[in-house]
Design a protein around this motif. Structure first.
Motif, PDB file in Angstrom:
ATOM      1  N   ILE A   1       0.830  -1.214   0.000  1.00 45.59           N
ATOM      2  CA  ILE A   1       0.000   0.000   0.000  1.00 45.59           C
ATOM      3  C   ILE A   1       0.862   1.261   0.000  1.00 45.59           C
ATOM      4  CG2 ILE A   1      -0.204   0.246   2.522  1.00 45.59           C
ATOM      5  CD1 ILE A   1      -3.068   0.770   0.028  1.00 45.59           C
ATOM      6  N   LEU A   2       2.159   1.110   0.313  1.00 42.03           N
ATOM      7  CA  LEU A   2       3.024   2.282   0.467  1.00 42.03           C
ATOM      8  C   LEU A   2       3.602   2.761  -0.862  1.00 42.03           C
ATOM      9  CD1 LEU A   2       4.930   1.238   3.722  1.00 42.03           C
ATOM     10  CD2 LEU A   2       2.962   2.763   3.505  1.00 42.03           C
ATOM     11  N   HIS A   3       2.715   3.231  -1.735  1.00 40.94           N
ATOM     12  CA  HIS A   3       3.180   3.863  -2.973  1.00 40.94           C
ATOM     13  C   HIS A   3       2.180   4.949  -3.360  1.00 40.94           C
ATOM     14  CE1 HIS A   3       0.173   1.664  -5.360  1.00 40.94           C
ATOM     15  NE2 HIS A   3       0.533   0.572  -4.725  1.00 40.94           N
ATOM     16  N   ALA A   4       2.360   5.545  -4.516  1.00 38.65           N
ATOM     17  CA  ALA A   4       1.565   6.707  -4.927  1.00 38.65           C
ATOM     18  C   ALA A   4       0.072   6.480  -4.698  1.00 38.65           C
ATOM     19  CB  ALA A   4       1.823   7.003  -6.403  1.00 38.65           C
ATOM     20  N   GLY A   5      -0.546   7.417  -4.045  1.00 39.32           N
ATOM     21  CA  GLY A   5      -1.987   7.346  -3.805  1.00 39.32           C
ATOM     22  C   GLY A   5      -2.349   6.840  -2.429  1.00 39.32           C
ATOM     23  N   PHE A   6      -1.375   6.244  -1.716  1.00 39.92           N
ATOM     24  CA  PHE A   6      -1.726   5.645  -0.434  1.00 39.92           C
ATOM     25  C   PHE A   6      -2.068   6.697   0.615  1.00 39.92           C
ATOM     26  CE2 PHE A   6       2.482   6.774   0.978  1.00 39.92           C
ATOM     27  CZ  PHE A   6       2.424   6.762   2.362  1.00 39.92           C
ATOM     28  N   ILE A   7      -1.485   7.912   0.471  1.00 44.77           N
ATOM     29  CA  ILE A   7      -1.745   8.960   1.460  1.00 44.77           C
ATOM     30  C   ILE A   7      -3.237   9.275   1.517  1.00 44.77           C
ATOM     31  CG2 ILE A   7      -1.378  11.388   2.019  1.00 44.77           C
ATOM     32  CD1 ILE A   7       1.441  11.149   0.936  1.00 44.77           C
ATOM     33  N   GLN A   8      -3.856   9.379   0.335  1.00 46.71           N
ATOM     34  CA  GLN A   8      -5.278   9.680   0.307  1.00 46.71           C
ATOM     35  C   GLN A   8      -6.095   8.576   0.979  1.00 46.71           C
ATOM     36  OE1 GLN A   8      -8.537  11.010  -2.975  1.00 46.71           O
ATOM     37  NE2 GLN A   8      -7.381   9.191  -3.467  1.00 46.71           N
ATOM     38  N   VAL A   9      -5.730   7.327   0.704  1.00 43.41           N
ATOM     39  CA  VAL A   9      -6.464   6.192   1.277  1.00 43.41           C
ATOM     40  C   VAL A   9      -6.382   6.215   2.796  1.00 43.41           C
ATOM     41  CG1 VAL A   9      -6.581   3.673   1.419  1.00 43.41           C
ATOM     42  CG2 VAL A   9      -6.106   4.772  -0.774  1.00 43.41           C
ATOM     43  N   ILE A  10      -5.167   6.363   3.318  1.00 41.80           N
ATOM     44  CA  ILE A  10      -4.966   6.397   4.770  1.00 41.80           C
ATOM     45  C   ILE A  10      -5.696   7.590   5.374  1.00 41.80           C
ATOM     46  CG2 ILE A  10      -3.266   6.523   6.624  1.00 41.80           C
ATOM     47  CD1 ILE A  10      -3.041   3.970   4.972  1.00 41.80           C
ATOM     48  N   LEU A  11      -5.592   8.752   4.713  1.00 42.52           N
ATOM     49  CA  LEU A  11      -6.209   9.976   5.218  1.00 42.52           C
ATOM     50  C   LEU A  11      -7.722   9.812   5.349  1.00 42.52           C
ATOM     51  CD1 LEU A  11      -5.755  12.945   6.028  1.00 42.52           C
ATOM     52  CD2 LEU A  11      -6.069  13.561   3.628  1.00 42.52           C
ATOM     53  N   VAL A  12      -8.344   9.226   4.326  1.00 39.95           N
ATOM     54  CA  VAL A  12      -9.801   9.054   4.367  1.00 39.95           C
ATOM     55  C   VAL A  12     -10.196   8.066   5.458  1.00 39.95           C
ATOM     56  CG1 VAL A  12     -11.804   8.209   3.086  1.00 39.95           C
ATOM     57  CG2 VAL A  12     -10.134   9.692   1.969  1.00 39.95           C
ATOM     58  N   PHE A  13      -9.497   6.938   5.543  1.00 35.32           N
ATOM     59  CA  PHE A  13      -9.792   5.978   6.610  1.00 35.32           C
ATOM     60  C   PHE A  13      -9.727   6.653   7.980  1.00 35.32           C
ATOM     61  CE2 PHE A  13      -8.730   2.109   3.899  1.00 35.32           C
ATOM     62  CZ  PHE A  13      -9.980   1.550   4.037  1.00 35.32           C
TER      63      PHE A  13
END
Length: 428
Positions: A235-247
């Motif tokens: 999960i630690l690649h481009a786009g993961f920040i948004q996923v973690i942030l929303v969760f």
């Protein structure tokens, strides 16, 4: 022993009252053992393993809430977050379900840290009430379009994007019947209305010969297809920040709001030396980590716990009863596997309608509050993404406040989260 553990007399309750309250809450939230496997199995996850993970995560979360916080709150994988997991993170963004579980695990760890450091309360204080309400309503709209689609009531159209499905077929007709059963029973204050609606449609589908009866009781299926399958590195690649942030954001608002609301209804102190809010917040944080290891989306406090409080529940004994009943539910896996999507769709749609009530708390007379709130709620179903709805809402709120000379009204937390969303769109 129960008196020593839960201080029943101090809370003005009894063992019998707490047991009845636990049964009441379980009946109102047990629909999740049918709905969650239906949603998460769409990602390729083993349906039976998700069923076991759902029961175990609910039992674990409720047990921690009982013994650590001594609050009458049931825990289970949350509605909305399971949809984000399946339909946004996996279906739309292209992550595997193993990577999505890794994201849930990371968000849970962050959640624990935010809780222990007090940042969680700071974040909650920083998000305006209008946006908090819009987030809940938007998730409701997102659940509604998922429900209508899975029932075949709404289908894709190249001309109008979406259109009405074929209402002469059994699935949409049974789904509509299930919705009316749930709504009518809930209006009549019948306990377990949502569960009854799901079972009525399931039984009817079997009697009509469009669904097979696989039995009711059996030994629990294997958990191994989902147990410890989380892919944290993936999960630690481009786009993961948004996923973690929303969760994290949805977990923060949903769980905290639910816990405080149920506590108020139970007359439990939220401030002062006798307050156990901090322990309750820690309990739901650790449940997310445990749930991700078992193989399910984020576990959270259930607003249906208010039904148990209404029945007299005041202590963790209520939550302990809920945990034991979820463990007992492990033995109805054949029934859970027999429930079709059009039987759980009415439950989703009804829960969606309940979540829409949050719109009443938005200040519609203030454009700088109402416009971001409306964008938040509308963007979630129309872009098929909770993440996009959050981004539209946060960014538009800070921009409008800035352009109207009211930047001082914006909490630092809002600036930070909005900046993170902007960076996501610029660089990813």
């Amino acid at each position: 022993m129960l008196e020593r553990l839960f201080k029943l007399r101090e809370h003005g309750t009894s063992v019998r009252t707490e047991i009845m309250a636990g049964i009441t809450t379980f009946l109102t939230m047990s629909y999740i053992i049918f709905v969650n496997p239906d949603i998460l199995s769409s990602t390729g996850m083993d349906r039976n393993a998700v069923f076991v993970a759902t029961c175990l995560a609910a039992a674990l979360g409720s047990l921690v809430m009982a013994l650590v916080a001594n609050w009458p709150v049931g825990m289970a994988p949350g509605m909305g977050l399971n949809a984000f997991f399946a339909f946004t993170v996996v279906a739309a963004m292209g992550f595997t379900w193993q990577q999505a579980l890794g994201a849930v695990f990371i968000s849970g760890i962050i959640f624990v840290v935010l809780t222990l450091t007090g940042i969680r309360r700071w974040l909650i204080a920083g998000i305006p009430k209008s946006l908090r309400s819009a987030i809940a309503a938007g998730i409701g709209l997102f659940l509604a379009i998922i429900a209508l689609s899975s029932a075949g009531i709404v289908v894709a159209s190249p001309a109008t994007k979406v259109t009405l499905g074929d209402l002469h077929t059994a699935p949409p007709l049974l789904a509509m019947l299930g919705f009316f059963v749930i709504a009518a029973l809930d209006a009549l204050k019948v306990r377990g209305a949502i569960l009854i609606g799901i079972l009525v449609v399931t039984v009817l589908s079997m009697l009509l010969g469009i669904n097979e009866f696989a039995g009711v009781f059996s030994a629990p299926p294997s958990l191994m297809p989902t147990f410890m399958q989380l892919d944290i590195a993936g999960i630690l690649h481009a786009g993961f920040i948004q996923v973690i942030l929303v969760f994290v954001l949805v977990e923060v608002f949903d769980a905290t709001g639910t816990l405080m609301g149920v506590a108020k209804r139970a007359n439990l102190p939220l401030e002062g030396p006798k307050s156990r809010l901090g322990r309750a917040l820690l309990a739901d944080s650790t449940a997310i980590v445990g749930g991700s290891m078992l193989g399910t989306s984020s576990t959270t406090a259930y607003v249906e716990s208010a039904s148990g409080v209404q029945a007299g529940g005041r202590t963790g004994l209520t939550a302990l009863v809920i945990a034991l009943l979820f463990l007992a539910a492990l033995f109805v896996s054949p029934l859970a596997g027999s429930v079709p999507a059009y039987a759980t769709a009415p439950a989703l749609l009804y829960v969606a309608g309940l979540m829409m009530r949050e719109l009443i708390d938005i200040d519609w007379d203030d454009v700088t509050e109402a416009t971001p709130a409306a964008l938040t709620a509308l963007a979630m179903p129309f872009t098929y993404s909770i993440a996009t709805g959050l981004a539209f809402g946060f960014i538009s709120y800070t921009v409008l406040k800035l352009l109207t000379g009211r930047a001082r009204e914006v909490h630092p937390a809002m600036w930070i989260v909005s900046l993170l969303f902007v960076l996501r769109y610029v660089f990813f």
